[in-house]
Design a protein around this motif. Structure first.
Motif, PDB file in Angstrom:
ATOM      1  N   PHE A 214     -33.693 -22.394  -9.425  1.00 28.42           N
ATOM      2  CA  PHE A 214     -32.574 -22.587 -10.194  1.00 28.42           C
ATOM      3  C   PHE A 214     -32.139 -21.125 -10.761  1.00 28.42           C
ATOM      4  N   GLU A 215     -33.040 -20.169 -10.895  1.00 30.81           N
ATOM      5  CA  GLU A 215     -32.523 -18.658 -11.380  1.00 30.81           C
ATOM      6  C   GLU A 215     -31.469 -18.423 -10.267  1.00 30.81           C
ATOM      7  N   LYS A 216     -31.810 -18.523  -9.081  1.00 28.55           N
ATOM      8  CA  LYS A 216     -30.730 -18.134  -8.040  1.00 28.55           C
ATOM      9  C   LYS A 216     -29.490 -18.975  -8.103  1.00 28.55           C
ATOM     10  N   ALA A 217     -29.561 -20.413  -8.229  1.00 25.72           N
ATOM     11  CA  ALA A 217     -28.485 -21.198  -8.579  1.00 25.72           C
ATOM     12  C   ALA A 217     -27.548 -20.665  -9.578  1.00 25.72           C
ATOM     13  N   LEU A 218     -28.234 -20.339 -10.764  1.00 28.29           N
ATOM     14  CA  LEU A 218     -27.561 -19.851 -11.990  1.00 28.29           C
ATOM     15  C   LEU A 218     -26.928 -18.581 -11.400  1.00 28.29           C
ATOM     16  N   ALA A 219     -27.520 -17.896 -10.974  1.00 25.38           N
ATOM     17  CA  ALA A 219     -26.865 -16.403 -10.832  1.00 25.38           C
ATOM     18  C   ALA A 219     -25.612 -16.865  -9.776  1.00 25.38           C
ATOM     19  N   ASP A 220     -25.790 -17.541  -8.750  1.00 25.79           N
ATOM     20  CA  ASP A 220     -24.550 -17.829  -7.808  1.00 25.79           C
ATOM     21  C   ASP A 220     -23.480 -18.637  -8.506  1.00 25.79           C
ATOM     22  N   LEU A 221     -23.844 -19.431  -9.762  1.00 30.06           N
ATOM     23  CA  LEU A 221     -22.791 -19.945 -10.567  1.00 30.06           C
ATOM     24  C   LEU A 221     -22.219 -18.825 -11.354  1.00 30.06           C
ATOM     25  N   ASP A 222     -23.086 -17.916 -11.885  1.00 31.60           N
ATOM     26  CA  ASP A 222     -22.344 -16.885 -12.959  1.00 31.60           C
ATOM     27  C   ASP A 222     -21.629 -15.986 -11.938  1.00 31.60           C
ATOM     28  N   LYS A 223     -21.794 -15.853 -10.475  1.00 29.88           N
ATOM     29  CA  LYS A 223     -20.973 -14.881  -9.665  1.00 29.88           C
ATOM     30  C   LYS A 223     -19.744 -15.478  -9.474  1.00 29.88           C
ATOM     31  N   GLU A 224     -19.828 -16.882  -9.171  1.00 32.02           N
ATOM     32  CA  GLU A 224     -18.595 -17.625  -9.048  1.00 32.02           C
ATOM     33  C   GLU A 224     -17.644 -17.774 -10.026  1.00 32.02           C
ATOM     34  N   TYR A 225     -18.409 -17.956 -11.272  1.00 34.08           N
ATOM     35  CA  TYR A 225     -17.624 -17.917 -12.509  1.00 34.08           C
ATOM     36  C   TYR A 225     -16.863 -16.672 -12.607  1.00 34.08           C
ATOM     37  N   GLU A 226     -17.510 -15.479 -12.574  1.00 37.44           N
ATOM     38  CA  GLU A 226     -16.816 -14.243 -12.870  1.00 37.44           C
ATOM     39  C   GLU A 226     -15.827 -13.934 -11.827  1.00 37.44           C
ATOM     40  N   GLN A 227     -15.881 -14.507 -10.668  1.00 38.06           N
ATOM     41  CA  GLN A 227     -14.950 -14.238  -9.434  1.00 38.06           C
ATOM     42  C   GLN A 227     -13.999 -15.049  -9.680  1.00 38.06           C
ATOM     43  N   LYS A 228     -13.894 -16.084 -10.334  1.00 33.53           N
ATOM     44  CA  LYS A 228     -12.874 -16.957 -10.294  1.00 33.53           C
ATOM     45  C   LYS A 228     -11.763 -16.491 -11.662  1.00 33.53           C
TER      46      LYS A 228
ATOM     47  N   LEU B 194     -11.850 -13.107 -12.426  1.00 32.08           N
ATOM     48  CA  LEU B 194     -11.425 -12.167 -12.038  1.00 32.08           C
ATOM     49  C   LEU B 194     -10.100 -12.369 -11.373  1.00 32.08           C
ATOM     50  N   THR B 195     -10.065 -13.481 -10.469  1.00 27.82           N
ATOM     51  CA  THR B 195      -8.985 -13.865  -9.592  1.00 27.82           C
ATOM     52  C   THR B 195      -7.804 -14.098 -10.336  1.00 27.82           C
ATOM     53  N   ILE B 196      -8.035 -14.982 -11.498  1.00 27.59           N
ATOM     54  CA  ILE B 196      -7.014 -15.602 -12.492  1.00 27.59           C
ATOM     55  C   ILE B 196      -6.297 -14.276 -13.090  1.00 27.59           C
ATOM     56  N   GLU B 197      -7.322 -13.384 -13.521  1.00 26.29           N
ATOM     57  CA  GLU B 197      -6.837 -11.994 -14.201  1.00 26.29           C
ATOM     58  C   GLU B 197      -5.842 -11.231 -13.344  1.00 26.29           C
ATOM     59  N   LYS B 198      -6.309 -11.084 -11.994  1.00 22.73           N
ATOM     60  CA  LYS B 198      -5.573 -10.338 -10.978  1.00 22.73           C
ATOM     61  C   LYS B 198      -4.096 -11.169 -10.611  1.00 22.73           C
ATOM     62  N   ASN B 199      -4.308 -12.480 -10.583  1.00 19.73           N
ATOM     63  CA  ASN B 199      -3.022 -13.219 -10.117  1.00 19.73           C
ATOM     64  C   ASN B 199      -2.082 -13.063 -11.267  1.00 19.73           C
ATOM     65  N   GLY B 200      -2.642 -13.254 -12.591  1.00 19.19           N
ATOM     66  CA  GLY B 200      -1.840 -13.080 -13.769  1.00 19.19           C
ATOM     67  C   GLY B 200      -1.129 -11.622 -13.877  1.00 19.19           C
ATOM     68  N   GLN B 201      -2.055 -10.533 -13.654  1.00 22.40           N
ATOM     69  CA  GLN B 201      -1.432  -9.400 -13.628  1.00 22.40           C
ATOM     70  C   GLN B 201      -0.282  -9.153 -12.590  1.00 22.40           C
ATOM     71  N   GLN B 202      -0.456  -9.789 -11.362  1.00 21.30           N
ATOM     72  CA  GLN B 202       0.473  -9.716 -10.203  1.00 21.30           C
ATOM     73  C   GLN B 202       1.649 -10.306 -10.626  1.00 21.30           C
ATOM     74  N   VAL B 203       1.607 -11.507 -11.119  1.00 20.44           N
ATOM     75  CA  VAL B 203       2.779 -12.125 -11.731  1.00 20.44           C
ATOM     76  C   VAL B 203       3.632 -11.336 -12.594  1.00 20.44           C
ATOM     77  N   THR B 204       2.835 -10.839 -13.660  1.00 22.00           N
ATOM     78  CA  THR B 204       3.443 -10.085 -14.776  1.00 22.00           C
ATOM     79  C   THR B 204       4.057  -8.887 -14.155  1.00 22.00           C
ATOM     80  N   MET B 205       3.535  -8.227 -13.116  1.00 22.15           N
ATOM     81  CA  MET B 205       4.074  -7.143 -12.576  1.00 22.15           C
ATOM     82  C   MET B 205       5.614  -7.533 -11.789  1.00 22.15           C
TER      83      MET B 205
END
Length: 271
Positions: free
Chosen positions: A14-28, A30-41
Protein backbone atom coordinates in the motif's frame (compact mmCIF):
# COMPACT_ATOMS: atom_id res chain seq x y z
CA UNK A 1 -8.50 -8.62 -2.98
CA UNK A 2 -4.90 -9.62 -3.10
CA UNK A 3 -3.79 -12.02 -0.37
CA UNK A 4 -0.88 -11.09 1.87
CA UNK A 5 1.33 -13.26 3.98
CA UNK A 6 2.72 -10.69 6.40
CA UNK A 7 1.97 -7.20 7.74
CA UNK A 8 5.16 -5.97 6.16
CA UNK A 9 3.96 -7.17 2.79
CA UNK A 10 0.68 -5.29 3.29
CA UNK A 11 2.40 -2.07 4.28
CA UNK A 12 4.91 -2.36 1.45
CA UNK A 13 2.14 -2.95 -1.08
CA UNK A 14 0.00 0.00 0.00
CA UNK A 15 2.94 2.32 0.41
CA UNK A 16 3.80 1.64 -3.21
CA UNK A 17 0.14 2.10 -4.22
CA UNK A 18 0.03 5.45 -2.41
CA UNK A 19 3.30 6.52 -4.01
CA UNK A 20 1.97 5.60 -7.46
CA UNK A 21 -1.23 7.50 -6.69
CA UNK A 22 0.73 10.57 -5.58
CA UNK A 23 2.88 10.38 -8.72
CA UNK A 24 -0.18 10.08 -10.95
CA UNK A 25 -1.84 12.94 -9.06
CA UNK A 26 1.17 15.23 -9.47
CA UNK A 27 1.46 14.29 -13.14
CA UNK A 28 -2.17 15.17 -13.76
CA UNK A 29 -1.78 18.51 -12.00
CA UNK A 30 1.38 19.24 -13.99
CA UNK A 31 -0.35 18.32 -17.26
CA UNK A 32 -3.28 20.61 -16.49
CA UNK A 33 -0.87 23.43 -15.55
CA UNK A 34 1.14 23.00 -18.77
CA UNK A 35 -2.01 22.81 -20.89
CA UNK A 36 -3.31 25.96 -19.20
CA UNK A 37 -0.02 27.75 -19.84
CA UNK A 38 -0.03 26.70 -23.50
CA UNK A 39 -3.61 27.87 -23.97
CA UNK A 40 -2.78 31.14 -22.18
CA UNK A 41 0.22 31.67 -24.47
CA UNK A 42 -1.98 30.95 -27.51
CA UNK A 43 -4.59 33.42 -26.28
CA UNK A 44 -1.88 36.03 -25.61
CA UNK A 45 -0.41 35.49 -29.07
CA UNK A 46 -3.83 35.84 -30.69
CA UNK A 47 -4.45 38.97 -28.63
CA UNK A 48 -1.14 40.53 -29.72
CA UNK A 49 -1.82 39.61 -33.35
CA UNK A 50 -5.26 41.22 -33.16
CA UNK A 51 -3.77 44.36 -31.62
CA UNK A 52 -1.15 44.48 -34.37
CA UNK A 53 -3.82 44.02 -37.04
CA UNK A 54 -5.91 46.82 -35.54
CA UNK A 55 -2.86 49.11 -35.40
CA UNK A 56 -2.03 48.35 -39.05
CA UNK A 57 -5.64 48.94 -40.08
CA UNK A 58 -5.66 52.22 -38.15
CA UNK A 59 -2.44 53.34 -39.85
CA UNK A 60 -3.80 52.31 -43.26
CA UNK A 61 -7.05 54.24 -42.78
CA UNK A 62 -5.21 57.25 -41.35
CA UNK A 63 -2.86 57.33 -44.35
CA UNK A 64 -5.85 57.01 -46.66
CA UNK A 65 -7.59 59.95 -44.98
CA UNK A 66 -4.44 62.07 -45.28
CA UNK A 67 -3.99 61.07 -48.92
CA UNK A 68 -7.62 61.92 -49.67
CA UNK A 69 -7.09 65.34 -48.08
CA UNK A 70 -3.92 65.97 -50.08
CA UNK A 71 -5.72 65.00 -53.29
CA UNK A 72 -8.64 67.26 -52.39
CA UNK A 73 -6.20 70.12 -51.62
CA UNK A 74 -4.56 69.65 -55.02
CA UNK A 75 -7.95 69.75 -56.74
CA UNK A 76 -8.93 72.88 -54.81
CA UNK A 77 -5.64 74.59 -55.65
CA UNK A 78 -6.04 73.68 -59.31
CA UNK A 79 -9.67 74.83 -59.33
CA UNK A 80 -8.93 78.18 -57.72
CA UNK A 81 -5.81 78.66 -59.85
CA UNK A 82 -7.99 78.27 -62.95
CA UNK A 83 -10.53 80.68 -61.49
CA UNK A 84 -7.69 83.14 -60.85
CA UNK A 85 -6.57 82.83 -64.46
CA UNK A 86 -10.15 83.50 -65.60
CA UNK A 87 -10.31 86.63 -63.41
CA UNK A 88 -7.02 87.94 -64.82
CA UNK A 89 -8.04 87.09 -68.37
CA UNK A 90 -11.39 88.83 -67.94
CA UNK A 91 -9.61 91.83 -66.49
CA UNK A 92 -7.20 91.90 -69.40
CA UNK A 93 -10.06 91.71 -71.92
CA UNK A 94 -12.07 94.40 -70.11
CA UNK A 95 -8.99 96.63 -69.87
CA UNK A 96 -8.31 96.23 -73.58
CA UNK A 97 -11.95 97.13 -74.33
CA UNK A 98 -11.72 100.23 -72.17
CA UNK A 99 -8.45 101.15 -73.87
CA UNK A 100 -9.99 100.71 -77.32
CA UNK A 101 -13.03 102.77 -76.32
CA UNK A 102 -10.74 105.48 -74.95
CA UNK A 103 -8.66 105.53 -78.13
CA UNK A 104 -11.81 105.65 -80.29
CA UNK A 105 -13.17 108.53 -78.22
CA UNK A 106 -9.84 110.35 -78.51
CA UNK A 107 -9.82 109.80 -82.25
CA UNK A 108 -13.40 111.04 -82.58
CA UNK A 109 -12.61 114.12 -80.50
CA UNK A 110 -9.49 114.73 -82.56
CA UNK A 111 -11.48 114.44 -85.77
CA UNK A 112 -14.16 116.79 -84.41
CA UNK A 113 -11.44 119.27 -83.36
CA UNK A 114 -9.78 119.11 -86.75
CA UNK A 115 -13.15 119.50 -88.49
CA UNK A 116 -13.96 122.61 -86.45
CA UNK A 117 -10.47 123.98 -87.09
CA UNK A 118 -10.91 123.37 -90.80
CA UNK A 119 -14.27 125.13 -90.76
CA UNK A 120 -12.79 128.08 -88.90
CA UNK A 121 -9.82 128.16 -91.24
CA UNK A 122 -12.10 127.97 -94.27
CA UNK A 123 -14.24 130.77 -92.88
CA UNK A 124 -11.13 132.84 -92.14
CA UNK A 125 -9.79 132.14 -95.63
CA UNK A 126 -13.08 133.21 -97.24
CA UNK A 127 -13.15 136.26 -95.04
CA UNK A 128 -9.64 137.22 -96.10
CA UNK A 129 -10.54 136.82 -99.78
CA UNK A 130 -13.58 139.02 -99.30
CA UNK A 131 -11.51 141.70 -97.59
CA UNK A 132 -8.90 141.62 -100.35
CA UNK A 133 -11.62 142.48 -102.90
CA UNK A 134 -12.20 145.73 -101.02
CA UNK A 135 -8.75 147.05 -101.87
CA UNK A 136 -10.12 150.60 -102.60
CA UNK A 137 -10.91 150.96 -98.90
CA UNK A 138 -7.32 150.31 -97.91
CA UNK A 139 -7.45 152.52 -94.86
CA UNK A 140 -9.96 150.24 -93.14
CA UNK A 141 -8.71 146.95 -94.65
CA UNK A 142 -5.68 146.55 -92.47
CA UNK A 143 -7.67 147.08 -89.33
CA UNK A 144 -10.39 144.64 -90.42
CA UNK A 145 -7.81 142.03 -91.35
CA UNK A 146 -6.13 142.42 -87.98
CA UNK A 147 -9.46 142.03 -86.25
CA UNK A 148 -10.22 138.95 -88.38
CA UNK A 149 -6.82 137.43 -87.56
CA UNK A 150 -7.34 138.10 -83.86
CA UNK A 151 -10.80 136.55 -84.01
CA UNK A 152 -9.43 133.56 -85.88
CA UNK A 153 -6.68 133.05 -83.32
CA UNK A 154 -9.20 133.39 -80.49
CA UNK A 155 -11.53 130.87 -82.08
CA UNK A 156 -8.66 128.42 -82.57
CA UNK A 157 -7.67 128.98 -78.94
CA UNK A 158 -11.25 128.37 -77.81
CA UNK A 159 -11.37 125.18 -79.85
CA UNK A 160 -8.06 124.06 -78.34
CA UNK A 161 -9.26 124.79 -74.80
CA UNK A 162 -12.60 123.09 -75.46
CA UNK A 163 -11.09 119.89 -76.81
CA UNK A 164 -8.21 119.81 -74.34
CA UNK A 165 -10.85 119.81 -71.62
CA UNK A 166 -12.73 117.01 -73.40
CA UNK A 167 -9.47 115.09 -73.84
CA UNK A 168 -8.77 115.47 -70.12
CA UNK A 169 -12.29 114.33 -69.25
CA UNK A 170 -11.96 111.32 -71.54
CA UNK A 171 -8.59 110.44 -70.02
CA UNK A 172 -9.95 110.86 -66.48
CA UNK A 173 -12.93 108.64 -67.36
CA UNK A 174 -10.53 106.05 -68.80
CA UNK A 175 -8.35 106.14 -65.69
CA UNK A 176 -11.41 105.81 -63.42
CA UNK A 177 -12.66 102.87 -65.46
CA UNK A 178 -9.24 101.22 -65.28
CA UNK A 179 -9.09 101.84 -61.55
CA UNK A 180 -12.56 100.33 -61.19
CA UNK A 181 -11.49 97.29 -63.17
CA UNK A 182 -8.35 96.91 -61.07
CA UNK A 183 -10.38 97.24 -57.88
CA UNK A 184 -12.90 94.69 -59.13
CA UNK A 185 -10.05 92.34 -60.12
CA UNK A 186 -8.31 92.72 -56.75
CA UNK A 187 -11.56 92.14 -54.84
CA UNK A 188 -12.32 89.05 -56.93
CA UNK A 189 -8.82 87.65 -56.29
CA UNK A 190 -9.08 88.45 -52.58
CA UNK A 191 -12.46 86.69 -52.39
CA UNK A 192 -10.97 83.79 -54.31
CA UNK A 193 -8.09 83.52 -51.83
CA UNK A 194 -10.53 83.69 -48.91
CA UNK A 195 -12.74 81.01 -50.46
CA UNK A 196 -9.75 78.77 -51.12
CA UNK A 197 -8.57 79.19 -47.54
CA UNK A 198 -12.10 78.46 -46.28
CA UNK A 199 -12.28 75.33 -48.43
CA UNK A 200 -8.94 74.10 -47.14
CA UNK A 201 -9.95 74.92 -43.57
CA UNK A 202 -13.15 72.92 -44.06
CA UNK A 203 -11.08 69.99 -45.31
CA UNK A 204 -8.83 70.28 -42.25
CA UNK A 205 -11.90 70.24 -39.98
CA UNK A 206 -13.30 67.23 -41.80
CA UNK A 207 -9.94 65.44 -41.53
CA UNK A 208 -9.72 66.24 -37.81
CA UNK A 209 -13.22 64.85 -37.22
CA UNK A 210 -12.49 61.77 -39.35
CA UNK A 211 -9.25 61.12 -37.44
CA UNK A 212 -11.10 61.52 -34.16
CA UNK A 213 -13.76 59.05 -35.28
CA UNK A 214 -11.05 56.67 -36.43
CA UNK A 215 -9.25 56.92 -33.07
CA UNK A 216 -12.49 56.26 -31.19
CA UNK A 217 -13.26 53.31 -33.45
CA UNK A 218 -9.76 51.91 -32.97
CA UNK A 219 -9.97 52.38 -29.21
CA UNK A 220 -13.29 50.51 -29.18
CA UNK A 221 -11.69 47.65 -31.10
CA UNK A 222 -8.82 47.54 -28.60
CA UNK A 223 -11.29 47.47 -25.73
CA UNK A 224 -13.34 44.74 -27.41
CA UNK A 225 -10.41 42.40 -28.01
CA UNK A 226 -9.01 43.13 -24.55
CA UNK A 227 -12.39 42.31 -23.00
CA UNK A 228 -12.60 39.14 -25.09
CA UNK A 229 -9.07 38.14 -24.05
CA UNK A 230 -9.83 38.74 -20.39
CA UNK A 231 -13.05 36.73 -20.62
CA UNK A 232 -11.29 33.82 -22.34
CA UNK A 233 -8.47 33.96 -19.80
CA UNK A 234 -10.99 33.99 -16.94
CA UNK A 235 -12.88 31.10 -18.52
CA UNK A 236 -9.62 29.18 -18.89
CA UNK A 237 -8.70 29.79 -15.27
CA UNK A 238 -12.12 28.60 -14.14
CA UNK A 239 -11.82 25.50 -16.33
CA UNK A 240 -8.33 24.72 -14.96
CA UNK A 241 -9.54 25.29 -11.42
CA UNK A 242 -12.52 22.94 -12.01
CA UNK A 243 -10.20 20.26 -13.43
CA UNK A 244 -7.85 20.68 -10.49
CA UNK A 245 -10.78 20.37 -8.09
CA UNK A 246 -11.89 17.16 -9.81
CA UNK A 247 -8.39 15.71 -9.69
CA UNK A 248 -8.14 16.63 -6.02
CA UNK A 249 -11.48 15.00 -5.31
CA UNK A 250 -10.52 11.89 -7.27
CA UNK A 251 -7.17 11.79 -5.49
CA UNK A 252 -8.76 12.08 -2.06
CA UNK A 253 -11.27 9.39 -2.98
CA UNK A 254 -8.55 7.04 -4.22
CA UNK A 255 -6.45 7.61 -1.10
CA UNK A 256 -9.47 6.91 1.08
CA UNK A 257 -10.11 3.64 -0.77
CA UNK A 258 -6.48 2.61 -0.41
CA UNK A 259 -6.54 3.35 3.32
CA UNK A 260 -9.69 1.28 3.74
CA UNK A 261 -8.24 -1.61 1.74
CA UNK A 262 -5.09 -1.42 3.81
CA UNK A 263 -7.10 -1.55 7.01
CA UNK A 264 -9.02 -4.57 5.67
CA UNK A 265 -5.78 -6.29 4.70
CA UNK A 266 -4.24 -5.64 8.12
CA UNK A 267 -7.38 -6.82 9.89
CA UNK A 268 -6.66 -10.42 8.92
CA UNK A 269 -3.53 -10.35 11.03
CA UNK A 270 -5.39 -9.27 14.17
CA UNK A 271 -5.63 -12.38 16.41
Amino acid sequence: MKSFQTVEEVNEYFEKALADLDKEYEQKLLTIEKNGQQVTMTLQKQYEQQKSAIAQQHEHEENKLNQNREQAIEKIEMLFANKGKVILENYKIAHEEEKKTYQVNKMELLEQKQAEERRKFQFFHEQQKALLTQIEQASDLTEEMEVAVDNFHQELTDILIKYNQQFDEAEQLFEESCHGLEQKRDEAIENLIDNEAASQSQLDDQLFEALQDLSEKTEQHYEQIEQSFMEKEQSLQEMVFAQQEKINDDYDEQREKLFKLQEQALAQFDY
